[in-house]
Scaffold this motif. Sequence first.
Motif, PDB file in Angstrom:
ATOM      1  N   ALA A 216     -92.674  -3.666  22.885  1.00  0.00           N
ATOM      2  CA  ALA A 216     -91.685  -2.893  23.826  1.00  0.00           C
ATOM      3  C   ALA A 216     -90.606  -1.919  23.137  1.00  0.00           C
ATOM      4  O   ALA A 216     -90.669  -0.775  23.400  1.00  0.00           O
ATOM      5  N   LEU A 217     -90.100  -2.661  21.947  1.00  0.00           N
ATOM      6  CA  LEU A 217     -89.095  -1.788  21.071  1.00  0.00           C
ATOM      7  C   LEU A 217     -89.614  -0.644  20.795  1.00  0.00           C
ATOM      8  O   LEU A 217     -89.000   0.450  20.587  1.00  0.00           O
ATOM      9  N   LEU A 218     -91.085  -0.907  20.246  1.00  0.00           N
ATOM     10  CA  LEU A 218     -91.690   0.186  19.593  1.00  0.00           C
ATOM     11  C   LEU A 218     -92.019   1.259  20.545  1.00  0.00           C
ATOM     12  O   LEU A 218     -91.963   2.537  19.956  1.00  0.00           O
ATOM     13  N   ASP A 219     -92.378   0.959  21.491  1.00  0.00           N
ATOM     14  CA  ASP A 219     -92.590   1.970  22.707  1.00  0.00           C
ATOM     15  C   ASP A 219     -91.506   2.796  22.772  1.00  0.00           C
ATOM     16  O   ASP A 219     -91.202   4.034  22.715  1.00  0.00           O
TER      17      ASP A 219
ATOM     18  N   ILE B 225     -80.056  12.405  11.081  1.00  0.00           N
ATOM     19  CA  ILE B 225     -79.797  10.794  11.026  1.00  0.00           C
ATOM     20  C   ILE B 225     -78.801  10.594  12.222  1.00  0.00           C
ATOM     21  O   ILE B 225     -78.873   9.740  13.137  1.00  0.00           O
ATOM     22  N   ALA B 226     -77.684  11.434  12.177  1.00  0.00           N
ATOM     23  CA  ALA B 226     -76.858  11.284  13.204  1.00  0.00           C
ATOM     24  C   ALA B 226     -77.417  11.622  14.736  1.00  0.00           C
ATOM     25  O   ALA B 226     -77.058  10.743  15.606  1.00  0.00           O
ATOM     26  N   MET B 227     -78.315  12.313  14.832  1.00  0.00           N
ATOM     27  CA  MET B 227     -78.936  12.700  16.119  1.00  0.00           C
ATOM     28  C   MET B 227     -79.634  11.365  16.552  1.00  0.00           C
ATOM     29  O   MET B 227     -79.772  10.982  17.651  1.00  0.00           O
ATOM     30  N   PHE B 228     -80.595  10.784  15.676  1.00  0.00           N
ATOM     31  CA  PHE B 228     -81.087   9.721  16.000  1.00  0.00           C
ATOM     32  C   PHE B 228     -80.520   8.605  16.327  1.00  0.00           C
ATOM     33  O   PHE B 228     -80.736   7.934  17.383  1.00  0.00           O
ATOM     34  N   LYS B 229     -79.198   8.558  15.766  1.00  0.00           N
ATOM     35  CA  LYS B 229     -78.362   7.449  16.129  1.00  0.00           C
ATOM     36  C   LYS B 229     -77.702   7.571  17.539  1.00  0.00           C
ATOM     37  O   LYS B 229     -77.247   6.936  18.133  1.00  0.00           O
ATOM     38  N   ASP B 230     -77.864   8.894  18.050  1.00  0.00           N
ATOM     39  CA  ASP B 230     -77.359   9.350  19.380  1.00  0.00           C
ATOM     40  C   ASP B 230     -78.517   8.907  20.231  1.00  0.00           C
ATOM     41  O   ASP B 230     -77.999   9.081  21.755  1.00  0.00           O
ATOM     42  N   THR B 231     -79.462   8.677  20.113  1.00  0.00           N
ATOM     43  CA  THR B 231     -80.526   8.518  21.078  1.00  0.00           C
ATOM     44  C   THR B 231     -80.591   7.331  22.008  1.00  0.00           C
ATOM     45  O   THR B 231     -80.812   7.626  23.257  1.00  0.00           O
ATOM     46  N   PRO B 232     -79.474   6.512  21.728  1.00  0.00           N
ATOM     47  CA  PRO B 232     -79.405   5.263  22.791  1.00  0.00           C
ATOM     48  C   PRO B 232     -78.494   5.944  23.910  1.00  0.00           C
ATOM     49  O   PRO B 232     -78.646   5.248  24.928  1.00  0.00           O
ATOM     50  N   GLN B 233     -77.765   6.938  23.994  1.00  0.00           N
ATOM     51  CA  GLN B 233     -77.197   7.505  24.828  1.00  0.00           C
ATOM     52  C   GLN B 233     -78.034   8.299  25.981  1.00  0.00           C
ATOM     53  O   GLN B 233     -77.621   8.284  27.064  1.00  0.00           O
TER      54      GLN B 233
ATOM     55  N   TYR C 115     -80.625 -12.064  24.689  1.00  0.00           N
ATOM     56  CA  TYR C 115     -80.200 -10.786  24.386  1.00  0.00           C
ATOM     57  C   TYR C 115     -80.169 -10.858  22.702  1.00  0.00           C
ATOM     58  O   TYR C 115     -80.642  -9.670  22.190  1.00  0.00           O
ATOM     59  N   LEU C 116     -79.955 -11.665  22.200  1.00  0.00           N
ATOM     60  CA  LEU C 116     -79.577 -11.735  20.623  1.00  0.00           C
ATOM     61  C   LEU C 116     -80.837 -11.374  19.814  1.00  0.00           C
ATOM     62  O   LEU C 116     -80.574 -10.549  19.145  1.00  0.00           O
ATOM     63  N   GLU C 117     -81.967 -11.834  20.186  1.00  0.00           N
ATOM     64  CA  GLU C 117     -83.175 -11.567  19.378  1.00  0.00           C
ATOM     65  C   GLU C 117     -83.509 -10.031  19.770  1.00  0.00           C
ATOM     66  O   GLU C 117     -83.813  -9.200  18.682  1.00  0.00           O
ATOM     67  N   ALA C 118     -83.679  -9.445  20.968  1.00  0.00           N
ATOM     68  CA  ALA C 118     -83.967  -8.290  21.219  1.00  0.00           C
ATOM     69  C   ALA C 118     -82.988  -7.273  20.720  1.00  0.00           C
ATOM     70  O   ALA C 118     -83.488  -6.321  20.196  1.00  0.00           O
ATOM     71  N   ILE C 119     -81.652  -7.518  20.748  1.00  0.00           N
ATOM     72  CA  ILE C 119     -80.763  -6.327  20.510  1.00  0.00           C
ATOM     73  C   ILE C 119     -80.585  -6.299  19.040  1.00  0.00           C
ATOM     74  O   ILE C 119     -80.621  -5.605  18.200  1.00  0.00           O
ATOM     75  N   THR C 120     -80.939  -7.562  18.174  1.00  0.00           N
ATOM     76  CA  THR C 120     -80.890  -7.541  16.772  1.00  0.00           C
ATOM     77  C   THR C 120     -82.072  -6.953  16.540  1.00  0.00           C
ATOM     78  O   THR C 120     -81.889  -6.300  15.465  1.00  0.00           O
ATOM     79  N   MET C 121     -83.395  -7.114  16.942  1.00  0.00           N
ATOM     80  CA  MET C 121     -84.451  -6.446  16.577  1.00  0.00           C
ATOM     81  C   MET C 121     -84.283  -4.785  16.717  1.00  0.00           C
ATOM     82  O   MET C 121     -84.456  -4.267  15.711  1.00  0.00           O
TER      83      MET C 121
ATOM     84  N   GLY D 218     -81.437  -3.246  16.444  1.00  0.00           N
ATOM     85  CA  GLY D 218     -80.343  -2.785  15.377  1.00  0.00           C
ATOM     86  C   GLY D 218     -81.317  -2.457  14.118  1.00  0.00           C
ATOM     87  O   GLY D 218     -81.093  -1.636  13.230  1.00  0.00           O
ATOM     88  N   LEU D 219     -82.259  -3.752  13.581  1.00  0.00           N
ATOM     89  CA  LEU D 219     -83.156  -3.472  12.507  1.00  0.00           C
ATOM     90  C   LEU D 219     -83.814  -2.243  12.527  1.00  0.00           C
ATOM     91  O   LEU D 219     -84.053  -1.641  11.525  1.00  0.00           O
ATOM     92  N   LEU D 220     -84.645  -2.235  13.765  1.00  0.00           N
ATOM     93  CA  LEU D 220     -85.400  -0.627  14.080  1.00  0.00           C
ATOM     94  C   LEU D 220     -84.455   0.502  13.578  1.00  0.00           C
ATOM     95  O   LEU D 220     -84.750   1.081  12.987  1.00  0.00           O
ATOM     96  N   TYR D 221     -83.281   0.552  14.149  1.00  0.00           N
ATOM     97  CA  TYR D 221     -82.386   1.855  13.914  1.00  0.00           C
ATOM     98  C   TYR D 221     -82.286   1.763  12.526  1.00  0.00           C
ATOM     99  O   TYR D 221     -82.251   2.824  11.823  1.00  0.00           O
TER     100      TYR D 221
END
Lengths: 249, 221
Positions: free
Chosen positions: B14-17, B154-162, B185-191, B193-196
């Motif tokens: 799901a995260l990769l999607d 890189i900054a633009m990529f980090k703004d995509t969560p918005q 939530y721990l696992e999903a949010i951590t993963m 973060g790792l993807l970012y």
Amino acid sequence: MTEDFITFRNVSKRFGKNVVLDDLCFSVRERQRITLIGPSGSGKTTILRMLMTLMRPDSGLITVGGDQLFPADEQQVARVRRRMTMVFQQYNLFPNMNVLRNITMAPMKVLGVPEDEAVDRARKLLELVGLTAKLSHYPSQLSGGQQQRVAIARALAMQPDVLLLDEVTAALDPELAAEVLDVLRDVADSLDVTMLCVTHAMRFARDISDQVLMFCTGKIIESGPPEQILEAPQHERTQRFLRSVLEEV
Amino acid sequence: MNFDWNVAWHSVPALLDGLLTALLSIAIGYPLAIALGLLLVFPQRSARPWIRIPVRVVVEFIRSTPLLVQLFFLFYVLPAFGVELSAFATGAIGLGLHYATYTSEVFRAGIESVPTGQWDAATALNLSTTRTWWSVVLPQAIPKVLPPLGNYAIAMFKDTPQLTAITVLEVLSAARAEGAQTFRYLEAITMAGLLYLLVSLVLAWLARRVEQRYATTRGIA
Ligand SMILES: Nc1ncnc2c1ncn2[C@@H]1O[C@H](COP(=O)(O)OP(=O)(O)OP(=O)(O)O)[C@@H](O)[C@H]1O
Ligand SMILES: [Mg+2]
């Protein structure tokens, strides 16, 4: 041929309240070598920059080879400007191109000279300025004197009728300045160009020029052959100026 | 609460999607920011104040207001004027528009870093305006603009969560959905973060490669 080739008629230029040129009139004949001297701020650079169309007068008339350069529309300006080129105090070589490319680019792109011909001509010019070995060097790999000699070659590659030189040795140590001035003596001897030259190198001015114009606050206060102006100046301001220049050296 | 690798692993598809959506949005937004940023340079350099000033005001306005406000404007206000775009398109355009105001500043500075003597020499050699830009100005400006442009990618990529805020399903919204489903939530949010982190590192590496290729002004003409 005594017809005027370059004429300035009533040319004025001011920056704000600072009147730099005030109704200036003078003319230059074809193949004449003119040296412009005068204290700092007297408007020498301004005159060359106007001829090169890097700066516009406020009023007046400038003609080159019978064609109007100012006032004129853009097409006319581009056509007339093609007959002239300028060498600058700071060389202004293109740092992203090697020596050969610096010299061949404009002839190829502006004049449509075929590449092999442009390269041939560049080699000959580099010989004239004594830099055949530096053909593929970049400007940053050359000394100031060498860069300026390349800049001279680059200018001559455009086969100009008029060569404008603005204190081309002012940024150089005396030794490097001497090598550039030697090159320019050769150029003056071997080519049929009209030269307008701003310099503080008085011996050089005497060697190459037919006429010296002494400027002060945007006006010509004295003019004549170099022997006369440099050795027996009439005007008090010229005498004072020459004394100060000689002390500098 | 300890970290359950099994849960983490299951959140990855799901995260990769979401990541694909995020990458697509910058694949559209970034070129848009570059192209628009470059276009915005010229009116801002214009000698005519009635061209220069309005463009400067708009650019300054966009740069000085939060991306989120602009995204909301595009998403909720524009439809009222008959402009309806998908959430994804709105996000990509919003990012492009916002970052164009930064890149345009980078281009302006890059162009102004080329000494006026270079323009003088080009005139003295009778180069046309196009030729001057192409052979003299841009080759000298490009090495100067690449590092900041890379940072903005890189900054633009980090703004995509918005984009989550306008219902685009990108990495962070996927992580939240996963967390809500599994109550972890721990696992999903951590993963997430790792993807970012991973993608940012790759982008930084790419940017450095491009920079090195054009490290000096030499050789491009
Ligand atoms: N772009 C400009 N804006 C404002 N003033 C200028 C500009 N260019 C030149 N001036 C002024 O015009 C006057 C003449 O300058 P110019 O450069 O022609 O003098 P110059 O005779 O070449 O002096 P120098 O021997 O120091 O090179 C100076 O007072 C200078 O301050
Ligand atoms: Mg000067």
